[in-house]
Design an enzyme around this catalytic site. Sequence first.
Site, mmCIF file in Angstrom:
data_model
loop_
_atom_site.group_PDB
_atom_site.id
_atom_site.type_symbol
_atom_site.label_atom_id
_atom_site.label_comp_id
_atom_site.label_asym_id
_atom_site.label_seq_id
_atom_site.Cartn_x
_atom_site.Cartn_y
_atom_site.Cartn_z
ATOM 1 C CG HIS A 2 70.574 25.198 0.340
ATOM 2 N ND1 HIS A 2 69.649 25.942 1.049
ATOM 3 C CD2 HIS A 2 69.852 24.304 -0.376
ATOM 4 C CE1 HIS A 2 68.435 25.527 0.759
ATOM 5 N NE2 HIS A 2 68.527 24.526 -0.103
ATOM 6 C CG ASN A 26 63.857 16.557 -1.530
ATOM 7 O OD1 ASN A 26 63.457 15.603 -0.877
ATOM 8 N ND2 ASN A 26 63.287 17.750 -1.465
ATOM 9 C CD GLU A 55 65.427 20.257 -3.028
ATOM 10 O OE1 GLU A 55 65.755 19.070 -3.264
ATOM 11 O OE2 GLU A 55 65.243 20.695 -1.873
#
Length: 227
Positions: free
Chosen positions: A8, A183, A86
């Site tokens: 993002h 992540n 995330e």
Amino acid sequence: MELVFIRHGLSEWNALNLFTGWRDVNLSEKGVEEAKEAGRKLKAAGFEFDIAFTSVLTRAIKTCNLVLEESNQLWVPQIKTWRLNERHYGGLQGLNKAEAAAEHGDEQVRIWRRSYDVLPPVLDPKDPNSAHNDRRYAHLPADVVPDCENLKVTLERVLPFWEDQIAPAIKAGKRVLVAAHGNSLRALAKHIEGISDADIMDLEIPTGQPLVYTLDDNLKVVSKRYL
């Protein structure tokens, strides 16, 4: 076969240097422009998509929408899943990274952020900001909703979705976009690139930059590049 990842665009909390995790924050103005520019780059390079996968967090969903809109593909079907969220930063969420380093030490915070299997402090499930109190996760068993995660646990969360949804789509010949988070994408990259537990600490995925993988028939990475 090609697969495109995009983290993002810069979020409001990225800009403030705060741990974000599962907290649902918006894109910053810069993040909006990063996502639009990514869409323009993909369009200029001739990328067309058949399906897009994203998380259930606003910053990734908006990035996905902006990328598709700028490339004239907003009609492309999207599948949203919590499994692409995330990593959950537990009790660190909402804290300033520099202040956390001052309190706990630079090395401890670096380990919490970058290591593969060290967990951060747990977030109390009764905390008002706990995902247990968020209706987008109400369909999940309580023991599935995390209170903290490391990258190892994040990979264990993401991998079933890769195997059940993303990989079959690629093998079926679909052109796939994955708009997610630093992540969750690092976890997927570890899996498809075969990155070691030690080396994954050094992998950084920048915001708003399309990452293009060329894959063989077994979904092994032949090459990768940023646009």
